[in-house]
Structures are given as C-alpha cells and as structure tokens.
Design a protein around this motif. Structure first.
Motif, PDB file in Angstrom:
ATOM      1  N   GLU A  16      -6.657  40.073 -34.738  1.00  0.00           N
ATOM      2  CA  GLU A  16      -6.720  39.717 -33.314  1.00  0.00           C
ATOM      3  C   GLU A  16      -6.982  40.942 -32.455  1.00  0.00           C
ATOM      4  N   MET A  19     -10.621  42.008 -32.856  1.00  0.00           N
ATOM      5  CA  MET A  19     -11.534  41.106 -32.157  1.00  0.00           C
ATOM      6  C   MET A  19     -11.463  41.341 -30.653  1.00  0.00           C
ATOM      7  N   GLN A  20     -10.250  41.522 -30.125  1.00  0.00           N
ATOM      8  CA  GLN A  20     -10.107  41.794 -28.697  1.00  0.00           C
ATOM      9  C   GLN A  20     -10.808  43.094 -28.332  1.00  0.00           C
ATOM     10  N   VAL A  23     -14.546  42.464 -28.164  1.00  0.00           N
ATOM     11  CA  VAL A  23     -14.915  41.746 -26.941  1.00  0.00           C
ATOM     12  C   VAL A  23     -14.889  42.687 -25.741  1.00  0.00           C
ATOM     13  N   ILE A  42      -8.125  38.396 -21.368  1.00  0.00           N
ATOM     14  CA  ILE A  42      -8.658  38.534 -22.725  1.00  0.00           C
ATOM     15  C   ILE A  42      -7.524  38.792 -23.706  1.00  0.00           C
ATOM     16  N   GLN A  43      -6.587  39.611 -23.328  1.00  0.00           N
ATOM     17  CA  GLN A  43      -5.459  39.921 -24.208  1.00  0.00           C
ATOM     18  C   GLN A  43      -4.569  38.705 -24.439  1.00  0.00           C
ATOM     19  N   LEU A  45      -5.800  35.615 -24.911  1.00  0.00           N
ATOM     20  CA  LEU A  45      -6.546  34.581 -25.626  1.00  0.00           C
ATOM     21  C   LEU A  45      -6.083  34.450 -27.073  1.00  0.00           C
ATOM     22  N   LEU A  47      -6.907  33.802 -31.137  1.00  0.00           N
ATOM     23  CA  LEU A  47      -7.941  34.365 -31.992  1.00  0.00           C
ATOM     24  C   LEU A  47      -9.209  33.516 -31.943  1.00  0.00           C
ATOM     25  N   GLN A  49     -10.271  31.650 -29.476  1.00  0.00           N
ATOM     26  CA  GLN A  49     -10.919  31.868 -28.184  1.00  0.00           C
ATOM     27  C   GLN A  49     -11.643  33.214 -28.150  1.00  0.00           C
ATOM     28  N   VAL A  50     -11.011  34.239 -28.714  1.00  0.00           N
ATOM     29  CA  VAL A  50     -11.633  35.565 -28.757  1.00  0.00           C
ATOM     30  C   VAL A  50     -12.906  35.519 -29.597  1.00  0.00           C
ATOM     31  N   ARG A  51     -12.861  34.813 -30.714  1.00  0.00           N
ATOM     32  CA  ARG A  51     -14.059  34.662 -31.542  1.00  0.00           C
ATOM     33  C   ARG A  51     -15.176  33.982 -30.760  1.00  0.00           C
ATOM     34  N   SER A  54     -16.603  36.407 -28.248  1.00  0.00           N
ATOM     35  CA  SER A  54     -17.414  37.448 -28.881  1.00  0.00           C
ATOM     36  C   SER A  54     -18.778  36.902 -29.307  1.00  0.00           C
TER      37      SER A  54
END
Length: 74
Positions: A16, A19-20, A23, A42-43, A45, A47, A49-51, A54
């Motif tokens: 996570e 990925m963050q 992004v 963003i922090q 979100l 995993l 949502q972060v994917r 991205s």
C-alpha cells in the motif's frame, strides 16, 4: 512455506505504501506540487482505490504523450 498473519499484514502495508508513493510521484510529475488536502485523501484510500488511481494516471500520461505526438497508443 508457512506464512504468518503478521507477515501478510506487514507485506500488505508495504504494498500500500509503495502504491501510494507511486501515485504521489505520478501526480507530482503530471501536475506539480501536491496540495496537503489531496495528499491526505490519497493516504486514506484503500489499496484497490490506489491501484485504480495509478492506472488512471498512467493512462492519462500515455494519452498526453500521444496527443503531443510522442507515442502512438492503440
């Protein structure tokens, strides 16, 4: 191989964070400095949502290069 629950959690947290970080780097590269409010969102979100973010940023980056004549994307 016996994987402990704690190891999975630590691994998941590392994924996570990575990925963050990706992004945030993409946003910074595309749009400049990131506002604190957006950084906090963003922090927060998941995993998944972060994917999704991205992938959307990567697609935006590819399309912007296509529009500028840098790359051809089908």
């Amino acid at each position: 191989m016996n994987v402990k629950l704690e190891d999975r959690r630590v691994y998941q947290e590392a994924v996570e964070e990575g990925m963050q970080s990706l992004v945030l780097r993409l946003l910074n590269r595309l749009f400049g400095e990131i506002a604190e409010e957006l950084l906090a969102k963003i922090q927060g979100l998941s995993l998944e949502q972060v994917r999704n973010v991205s992938l959307a940023l990567l697609e935006l980056r590819l399309r912007s290069r296509t529009w500028k004549g840098g790359y051809k994307v089908n």
